[in-house]
Structures are given as C-alpha cells and as structure tokens.
Design an enzyme around this catalytic site. Sequence first.
Site, PDB file in Angstrom:
ATOM      1  N   LYS A   1       0.904  -1.276   0.248  1.00  0.00           N
ATOM      2  CA  LYS A   1      -0.114  -0.088  -0.440  1.00  0.00           C
ATOM      3  C   LYS A   1       0.826   1.275  -0.050  1.00  0.00           C
ATOM      4  O   LYS A   1       0.479   1.836  -0.321  1.00  0.00           O
ATOM      5  CB  LYS A   1      -0.942  -0.100   1.297  1.00  0.00           C
ATOM      6  CG  LYS A   1      -2.112   0.950   1.403  1.00  0.00           C
ATOM      7  CD  LYS A   1      -3.043   0.951   2.150  1.00  0.00           C
ATOM      8  CE  LYS A   1      -2.189   0.539   3.853  1.00  0.00           C
ATOM      9  NZ  LYS A   1      -2.808   2.176   4.613  1.00  0.00           N
TER      10      LYS A   1
ATOM     11  N   ARG B   1     -11.185   3.451   9.588  1.00  0.00           N
ATOM     12  CA  ARG B   1     -11.089   2.182   9.881  1.00  0.00           C
ATOM     13  C   ARG B   1     -12.050   1.603  10.409  1.00  0.00           C
ATOM     14  O   ARG B   1     -12.281   0.563  10.414  1.00  0.00           O
ATOM     15  CB  ARG B   1     -10.330   2.167  10.794  1.00  0.00           C
ATOM     16  CG  ARG B   1      -8.314   2.195  10.572  1.00  0.00           C
ATOM     17  CD  ARG B   1      -7.519   2.433  11.685  1.00  0.00           C
ATOM     18  NE  ARG B   1      -6.746   3.617  10.875  1.00  0.00           N
ATOM     19  CZ  ARG B   1      -4.918   2.517  11.194  1.00  0.00           C
ATOM     20  NH1 ARG B   1      -4.720   1.977  10.301  1.00  0.00           N
ATOM     21  NH2 ARG B   1      -4.179   3.251  10.734  1.00  0.00           N
TER      22      ARG B   1
ATOM     23  N   ARG C   1      11.314 -11.262   6.127  1.00  0.00           N
ATOM     24  CA  ARG C   1      11.144  -9.859   6.018  1.00  0.00           C
ATOM     25  C   ARG C   1      12.360  -9.640   7.204  1.00  0.00           C
ATOM     26  O   ARG C   1      12.216 -10.484   8.575  1.00  0.00           O
ATOM     27  CB  ARG C   1      10.411  -9.343   6.269  1.00  0.00           C
ATOM     28  CG  ARG C   1      10.765  -7.727   6.364  1.00  0.00           C
ATOM     29  CD  ARG C   1       9.581  -6.576   6.396  1.00  0.00           C
ATOM     30  NE  ARG C   1       8.422  -6.568   7.608  1.00  0.00           N
ATOM     31  CZ  ARG C   1       7.244  -5.827   7.748  1.00  0.00           C
ATOM     32  NH1 ARG C   1       7.137  -5.076   6.509  1.00  0.00           N
ATOM     33  NH2 ARG C   1       6.747  -6.139   8.657  1.00  0.00           N
TER      34      ARG C   1
ATOM     35  N   ARG D   1      11.859  -9.169  12.955  1.00  0.00           N
ATOM     36  CA  ARG D   1      11.615  -8.430  13.853  1.00  0.00           C
ATOM     37  C   ARG D   1      10.547  -9.016  14.365  1.00  0.00           C
ATOM     38  O   ARG D   1       9.761 -10.426  13.977  1.00  0.00           O
ATOM     39  CB  ARG D   1      10.111  -7.369  13.309  1.00  0.00           C
ATOM     40  CG  ARG D   1      10.729  -6.120  12.952  1.00  0.00           C
ATOM     41  CD  ARG D   1       9.658  -4.851  12.562  1.00  0.00           C
ATOM     42  NE  ARG D   1       8.604  -5.214  12.946  1.00  0.00           N
ATOM     43  CZ  ARG D   1       7.315  -5.471  12.670  1.00  0.00           C
ATOM     44  NH1 ARG D   1       7.209  -3.302  11.816  1.00  0.00           N
ATOM     45  NH2 ARG D   1       5.985  -5.168  12.880  1.00  0.00           N
TER      46      ARG D   1
ATOM     47  N   ARG E   1      -2.961  -9.795  13.617  1.00  0.00           N
ATOM     48  CA  ARG E   1      -3.328  -8.682  12.846  1.00  0.00           C
ATOM     49  C   ARG E   1      -3.915  -8.446  11.663  1.00  0.00           C
ATOM     50  O   ARG E   1      -4.856  -7.834  11.596  1.00  0.00           O
ATOM     51  CB  ARG E   1      -1.624  -8.403  12.312  1.00  0.00           C
ATOM     52  CG  ARG E   1      -1.198  -7.171  13.443  1.00  0.00           C
ATOM     53  CD  ARG E   1       0.207  -7.113  13.541  1.00  0.00           C
ATOM     54  NE  ARG E   1       1.383  -7.627  12.346  1.00  0.00           N
ATOM     55  CZ  ARG E   1       2.129  -7.893  12.378  1.00  0.00           C
ATOM     56  NH1 ARG E   1       3.260  -8.058  13.227  1.00  0.00           N
ATOM     57  NH2 ARG E   1       3.099  -7.560  11.072  1.00  0.00           N
TER      58      ARG E   1
END
Length: 213
Positions: free
Chosen positions: A13, A88, A126, A159, A170
């Site tokens: 995004k 949201r 990642r 992370r 999430r």
Amino acid sequence: MNILIMGPAGSGKGTMSERIRDHFQIPHISTGDMFRENIKKKTGLGLTAQSYINDGKLVPDSLTVAMVKDRIDKDDCSAGYLLDGFPRSLPQAMELGKIATGDKSVDLVLNLTIPFDELVNRITGRRLCKGCGSIYHTISHPSKIEGVCDNCGGQLYQRSDDTVESLKVRLNEYENNTRPVLEYYSKKGLVVNIDASLPIDEVWQQVKRALGD
Ligand SMILES: [Zn+2]
C-alpha cells in the site's frame, strides 16, 4: 479524483500510494502523518489529540474526522486526494460521508487484496539491518551474505512480531474492522479490488487502469 486506499500491512500500500501521489499529482494523506503534523504544529486539534494520548485514551472518531476535513479542505487537495489509513471502521466511514460531500466526496476505493499465504511469505521473510535499517527479504531480496547487511555490514534480524501467529492476529483484526467499510462503499459501487499478490509493476498497471489512466 478523491481516492481511498485500503490494504493490510505487507500489501504494498505504501509503494502504491507514493506512485499515485507522484503520477496523479495529488497529496497522499496518511492519517498517522496527519496526527503527527497537527501535534507537532500544536494546532487546536493537535493539542486536543495530545491530551487524549497523554491520558492514555483513544482519540475519538469525531476528532480524527475533524482533522481529515481540515486536511482535505486545503488548497493542495483541489484536484483530489489520496486518503490512507482512514476510515478504519463503519462509524468513521459514515462520518466521512457527512463531511466529504460535493466535490470532496469519495470517488473510488482501491482495495489491495492478497492471499494470507503470500502475506506470510512476504512478512516472515523480512529481515532488517540493526545498523542502518535496510530491509531485505530471504527470497525476493536476500543479502549477499546471509545475516549480514550489504550496505553497512551490520547484523540482520527479524522483527519479533513478524511471525505467522502474530500476523494472523493482525490480519484478522484488520479484516474484521474493514469488512463493514468495504461493504459500505461496495453498496455505493465505489470499490475496485486490486490483486496485490502480483509483482509491483503489474499491481501499478491495475491501479492506473482503475484510476482511468
Ligand atoms: Zn546496514
């Protein structure tokens, strides 16, 4: 053209928002940045928001909506805006409908969709550099030496919340919040789904087409 962009973290995004901003010459309004700016400049709205944050409370929707209204009424939004991170929830979407009217009303909602497995691949692969913050990916963008940053020789790490379990939490939360928002805009015929699992340039072609270019 007044655009909303929606998609979970890892959907690309941010990259699409930058390209839309540069190509269509409209401001990218991220609600996170908007908050920080109002607080930094100590605007009335910023000071009010700060007092909620200081008390450990959630900033009420009415305040966020007032900030958005203030922002989209600025001169640089005369040719349109790209709103990111808002609304949201359904109540926020309905509030936005009340303040963004006439030539400020939402024309299009870009919904970046991506299968969960692909999101897992992107996020769990990642790696970040402890030294300079460079971002790598074990498959799509590996460092030359495993675990070592190409730029500064720093150590790469993952992370702690980039795991499948926390990603599931999430994403579930994201989908529960945004489903009613998407239904609200679908009824108005404004939602365009974008397949964000494709390579970046192909996603960009879909976005441009959706925006009539
Ligand atoms: Zn580095």
